[in-house]
Design a protein around this motif. Sequence first.
Motif, mmCIF file in Angstrom:
data_model
loop_
_atom_site.group_PDB
_atom_site.id
_atom_site.type_symbol
_atom_site.label_atom_id
_atom_site.label_comp_id
_atom_site.label_asym_id
_atom_site.label_seq_id
_atom_site.Cartn_x
_atom_site.Cartn_y
_atom_site.Cartn_z
ATOM 1 N N VAL A 159 -2.414 11.735 11.789
ATOM 2 C CA VAL A 159 -1.942 11.264 10.486
ATOM 3 C C VAL A 159 -2.522 12.157 9.399
ATOM 4 C CG1 VAL A 159 -1.796 9.302 8.917
ATOM 5 C CG2 VAL A 159 -1.884 8.909 11.380
ATOM 6 N N PRO A 160 -1.697 12.714 8.521
ATOM 7 C CA PRO A 160 -2.229 13.572 7.454
ATOM 8 C C PRO A 160 -3.068 12.777 6.459
ATOM 9 C CG PRO A 160 0.120 13.151 7.137
ATOM 10 C CD PRO A 160 -0.221 12.623 8.485
ATOM 11 N N GLY A 161 -4.213 13.336 6.094
ATOM 12 C CA GLY A 161 -5.093 12.673 5.141
ATOM 13 C C GLY A 161 -5.857 11.526 5.777
ATOM 14 N N ASP A 162 -6.786 10.942 5.031
ATOM 15 C CA ASP A 162 -7.530 9.789 5.520
ATOM 16 C C ASP A 162 -6.669 8.545 5.421
ATOM 17 O OD1 ASP A 162 -9.729 11.370 6.015
ATOM 18 O OD2 ASP A 162 -10.607 11.030 4.047
ATOM 19 N N VAL A 163 -6.841 7.626 6.357
ATOM 20 C CA VAL A 163 -6.020 6.418 6.429
ATOM 21 C C VAL A 163 -6.837 5.221 5.948
ATOM 22 C CG1 VAL A 163 -4.596 4.956 7.903
ATOM 23 C CG2 VAL A 163 -4.831 7.398 8.424
ATOM 24 N N PHE A 164 -6.324 4.537 4.941
ATOM 25 C CA PHE A 164 -7.002 3.383 4.351
ATOM 26 C C PHE A 164 -6.844 2.158 5.249
ATOM 27 C CE2 PHE A 164 -6.918 -0.452 1.758
ATOM 28 C CZ PHE A 164 -8.009 -0.306 0.925
ATOM 29 N N PHE A 165 -7.888 1.327 5.339
ATOM 30 C CA PHE A 165 -7.756 0.057 6.038
ATOM 31 C C PHE A 165 -8.580 -1.009 5.344
ATOM 32 C CE2 PHE A 165 -11.547 1.876 8.000
ATOM 33 C CZ PHE A 165 -12.386 0.781 8.176
ATOM 34 N N LYS B 157 2.163 5.199 0.721
ATOM 35 C CA LYS B 157 0.813 5.355 1.262
ATOM 36 C C LYS B 157 0.775 4.898 2.732
ATOM 37 C CE LYS B 157 -0.907 6.702 -2.677
ATOM 38 N NZ LYS B 157 -1.773 5.811 -3.459
ATOM 39 N N THR B 158 -0.145 5.485 3.494
ATOM 40 C CA THR B 158 -0.321 5.136 4.901
ATOM 41 C C THR B 158 -1.506 4.187 5.033
ATOM 42 O OG1 THR B 158 0.538 7.280 5.588
ATOM 43 C CG2 THR B 158 -0.683 6.033 7.225
ATOM 44 N N ARG B 159 -1.344 3.152 5.848
ATOM 45 C CA ARG B 159 -2.402 2.171 6.064
ATOM 46 C C ARG B 159 -2.590 1.947 7.572
ATOM 47 N NH1 ARG B 159 -3.153 3.246 1.583
ATOM 48 N NH2 ARG B 159 -3.012 1.955 -0.293
ATOM 49 N N ALA B 160 -3.775 1.485 7.948
ATOM 50 C CA ALA B 160 -4.053 1.147 9.349
ATOM 51 C C ALA B 160 -4.074 -0.358 9.512
ATOM 52 C CB ALA B 160 -5.395 1.732 9.775
ATOM 53 N N GLN B 161 -3.408 -0.847 10.556
ATOM 54 C CA GLN B 161 -3.372 -2.280 10.861
ATOM 55 C C GLN B 161 -3.793 -2.488 12.320
ATOM 56 O OE1 GLN B 161 -2.876 -4.720 8.912
ATOM 57 N NE2 GLN B 161 -1.579 -4.118 7.185
ATOM 58 N N ASN C 156 -17.006 0.247 3.837
ATOM 59 C CA ASN C 156 -17.830 -0.484 2.879
ATOM 60 C C ASN C 156 -17.602 -1.974 3.100
ATOM 61 O OD1 ASN C 156 -18.819 -1.780 0.512
ATOM 62 N ND2 ASN C 156 -18.746 0.168 -0.575
ATOM 63 N N GLY C 157 -18.513 -2.621 3.838
ATOM 64 C CA GLY C 157 -18.359 -4.032 4.135
ATOM 65 C C GLY C 157 -18.448 -4.905 2.908
ATOM 66 N N GLN C 158 -19.225 -4.485 1.921
ATOM 67 C CA GLN C 158 -19.372 -5.267 0.699
ATOM 68 C C GLN C 158 -18.068 -5.295 -0.096
ATOM 69 O OE1 GLN C 158 -22.536 -3.884 -1.824
ATOM 70 N NE2 GLN C 158 -22.218 -5.461 -3.354
ATOM 71 N N LYS C 159 -17.365 -4.178 -0.119
ATOM 72 C CA LYS C 159 -16.114 -4.091 -0.867
ATOM 73 C C LYS C 159 -14.898 -4.443 -0.009
ATOM 74 C CE LYS C 159 -18.387 -2.683 -4.429
ATOM 75 N NZ LYS C 159 -18.634 -3.595 -5.560
ATOM 76 N N GLY C 160 -15.051 -4.370 1.318
ATOM 77 C CA GLY C 160 -13.983 -4.823 2.189
ATOM 78 C C GLY C 160 -12.922 -3.803 2.536
ATOM 79 N N PHE C 161 -13.271 -2.517 2.580
ATOM 80 C CA PHE C 161 -12.298 -1.508 2.967
ATOM 81 C C PHE C 161 -12.991 -0.272 3.511
ATOM 82 C CE2 PHE C 161 -13.403 -0.383 -1.375
ATOM 83 C CZ PHE C 161 -13.453 0.993 -1.348
ATOM 84 N N GLY C 162 -12.196 0.624 4.083
ATOM 85 C CA GLY C 162 -12.733 1.870 4.614
ATOM 86 C C GLY C 162 -11.629 2.869 4.873
ATOM 87 N N PHE C 163 -11.993 4.004 5.498
ATOM 88 C CA PHE C 163 -11.030 5.060 5.769
ATOM 89 C C PHE C 163 -11.222 5.578 7.193
ATOM 90 C CE2 PHE C 163 -11.430 5.066 1.165
ATOM 91 C CZ PHE C 163 -10.119 5.180 0.755
ATOM 92 N N ILE C 164 -10.105 5.906 7.830
ATOM 93 C CA ILE C 164 -10.100 6.466 9.181
ATOM 94 C C ILE C 164 -9.593 7.894 9.121
ATOM 95 C CG2 ILE C 164 -9.048 6.311 11.484
ATOM 96 C CD1 ILE C 164 -8.809 3.275 10.999
ATOM 97 N N SER C 165 -10.256 8.795 9.822
ATOM 98 C CA SER C 165 -9.789 10.171 9.975
ATOM 99 C C SER C 165 -9.055 10.264 11.306
ATOM 100 C CB SER C 165 -10.974 11.140 9.937
ATOM 101 O OG SER C 165 -10.544 12.464 10.141
ATOM 102 N N SER C 166 -7.777 10.653 11.262
ATOM 103 C CA SER C 166 -6.967 10.682 12.477
ATOM 104 C C SER C 166 -6.233 12.006 12.597
ATOM 105 C CB SER C 166 -5.940 9.542 12.453
ATOM 106 O OG SER C 166 -5.028 9.660 13.529
ATOM 107 N N PRO C 167 -6.296 12.654 13.757
ATOM 108 C CA PRO C 167 -5.590 13.929 13.934
ATOM 109 C C PRO C 167 -4.078 13.768 13.898
ATOM 110 C CG PRO C 167 -6.487 13.167 16.036
ATOM 111 C CD PRO C 167 -7.049 12.272 14.972
#
Length: 383
Positions: free
Chosen positions: A335-341, A374-378, A322-333
């Motif tokens: 990492v358990p669950g979706d990863v916030f970025f 929580k897990t985050r992507a950088q 969501n570019g308007q809100k400034g965040f999103g989620f990544i699906s990664s095999p």
Amino acid sequence: MAVSGLSGTVKSWNGAKGFGFITGSSLPGDILFGRTELPEDIREVQGKFLEGRPIVFDAAQGPDGRYKATAVAVPLMEGKELAGKIKTFSEKHGYGFITSSSLTEDVRFHTTDLPQGVTPGAHLREELVTFEVQALPDGKLRTTSLRFQSKKIAMRLGSMAVQGGMPQMMGMQGGMPQMMGMGGGVAPLQAIQAAQAQGLMTGTVKSYSEKNGYGFLNVAGYPMDIKFGRNELAGGAVSVGETVSFSANQTPNGQVTASNVTSLGGGMKRPAAAMGGMQMMGMGMGGMGGMGGMGGMGGVKKPAVTETVTGRSAYGMIKTFNGQKGFGFISSPGVPGDVFFMQTSLPAEVRDFHGKDLQGKNVNFKVSQTSDGKTRAQDITMA
């Protein structure tokens, strides 16, 4: 015959009758779906919420050869409201959490985010709402534009603010809507909206000590007080309960501070001597627990959420952005669950892309861990 993992767009939805149609899928014709095929937290929404929204669904073929949706999921979509259910709410402490089938984590809201007119003491748990979300600097999500999904829910709770409708404002002064200040004054809604349109944040002065040269702001949806100094005041001294606009800055240790603090009105002057040199709000946004760190009040301030790079690298696919809100989620095999970025973790050349332009793109990223687990992507790079 059953088919899963289909995608399409909601062509129409009749909330009163509880059914609608999906178009644009790989199946022939429009696909019927009913209220019971929707996630539980979306079942009272009105037509405008669903119509034109991309969805994912499973379908089964009936004896007549026609397909009917058997399960419908509504993913996060840029610029669109989300639906959810109030998971918890404490009127005493002034905040609660919303869970949504479109998100992987709960979203915090405060009493002042609730629609105007909600009956004090109303039981809000399990009530269905629509809302928008904003990502905070620490990666947490805050709620904005909270509405009840149906007029029936709103009327039962004493409010007329419903999804798709205009919010009812408390107080009309000279024909202009007013927002109640936390100290008893009012701040014009027009001034608040103008500040937010300029990219500024708005909040309420929780405390300020002229003697010590600093104070704290309370921001709806943000879990901690935000500190500001005397030198950051753009228009002179402020009073407790006053609504202000400000710019948010993040220090190297992850703390958020305020600069360019400007009064928008409201509030109530209180003698500093009466509170030992500090101007205090009795209960504020978070009740007594929200007064953590202030001497003599007995509260404990919640520690700031910090983020540590683990040294691990992973790959995955951008599930939503969501570019308007400034965040999103990544699906990664890996990492358990979706990863916030956060948007700032994306390569500079794609940060202004719309969600649909990034959705489904493969990426590499570094895995970080927040202090609350929580897990985050950088440092995301395009694969």
